[in-house]
Scaffold this active site. Sequence first.
Site, short mmCIF file in Angstrom:
data_model
loop_
_atom_site.label_atom_id
_atom_site.label_comp_id
_atom_site.label_asym_id
_atom_site.label_seq_id
_atom_site.Cartn_x
_atom_site.Cartn_y
_atom_site.Cartn_z
CD GLU A 6 -2.58 -0.96 2.75
OE1 GLU A 6 -2.38 0.04 3.47
OE2 GLU A 6 -3.33 -1.88 3.06
CB CYS A 28 0.29 1.18 7.57
SG CYS A 28 0.98 2.83 7.38
CB CYS A 42 0.77 -1.64 13.13
SG CYS A 42 1.16 -1.44 11.39
CB CYS A 77 5.89 -4.69 9.33
SG CYS A 77 7.03 -3.78 10.40
CB CYS A 100 3.54 -1.87 16.20
SG CYS A 100 5.25 -1.31 15.98
CB CYS A 131 2.37 7.57 3.30
SG CYS A 131 2.85 6.59 4.73
#
Length: 354
Positions: A92, A342, A124, A117, A121, A110
């Site tokens: 994205e 995100c 997220c 990832c 987190c 962005c």
Amino acid sequence: MENIELRGCLEDELTEICLQIGLKRFRAIQLFEWVQQKAVRSWDEMKNVGKSDRHTLSTRLRFYALDKIREQRSKDGTRKYLFRLEDGETIECVLMDYARTTSRDRHTVCVSTQVGCPVGCSFCATGLEGFRRNLSVAEIVGQVLDITYYVRQEDPDFQVTNLVFMGMGEPLLNYDRVLKAIQLLNHSRGLNIGMRRMTISTSGVAPKIVQLAEDNPQVGLAVSLHAAQDAIRNDLIPMNRRYPLEQLMKACREYTQRTKRRITYEVALTSENAKREEAEALARLLKGHLGHVNLIPVNPVEGTGMERPDPEKIRRFAQVLEEAGISVSSREERGTDIDAACGQLRRQWEGELK
């Protein structure tokens, strides 16, 4: 012979390739400008490069554009894109437009740097899907180029003015490729985006923060802090177990001492952590640091169980920091009606395929 990604090549690298295959130096300049400035998506769009030379170049250079499979537009003008890569993975990126009182509006992209990832987190959406791989330089740059291409179909004068490397992934865990992408996007024959208009956002890879101060002190730095105590931050950002706050803040202090640039500290506020005692702990942690706190009401993401605080809680949290002499602002909300956090669009897409 290695087939090199065209969008990931610097002008000097293209010059070397052209000379190796018997083409003139000026071809490299033309090629670079078509790709990096005019953002073309195919060999055939390079009108002043002969068909024979295009064929010769294609034997050494791979040129593919990202496959746009979904675009969402917010009522505030924000656009969110879902791109498919050559291997079928998806990423994205987001375009945010901000009207300015000067002669030029601000158009911020962005950018993602990884598929998924590895940091994980807790708030997220990207981390919920795990980590697949790093993006190549061409894939990082390609997001900005392809957004430029698509928007220019409607507005021929469109120019990206700002970049934030805070989409999917941890930029400092794909360090070398991110720095090369920055070189390309900053190039005077390319999109010519100013170094000081680019920001790298990290969850706290302390050694790379120090290295960034040495390698590119012009690029901005944002640190996803989110908590001022290790016990809390360990749960929010697992990276904290590897680089706890003492080590992270030491790296941040070294960065500001070397670059003379302030760091933006991102703090995601939820209905649970938007408390006075949290704000006071944050003020103590940041005392004496050259920085600015950006308060971010957390985006509601299915699977995290987190909810955003009401505006009054955010105001009171900011007031505590201001009274302690800490520079603070609250992020302007963009794209909330299109799930702009995100990883949300990617999760939605993959859910539809199951």
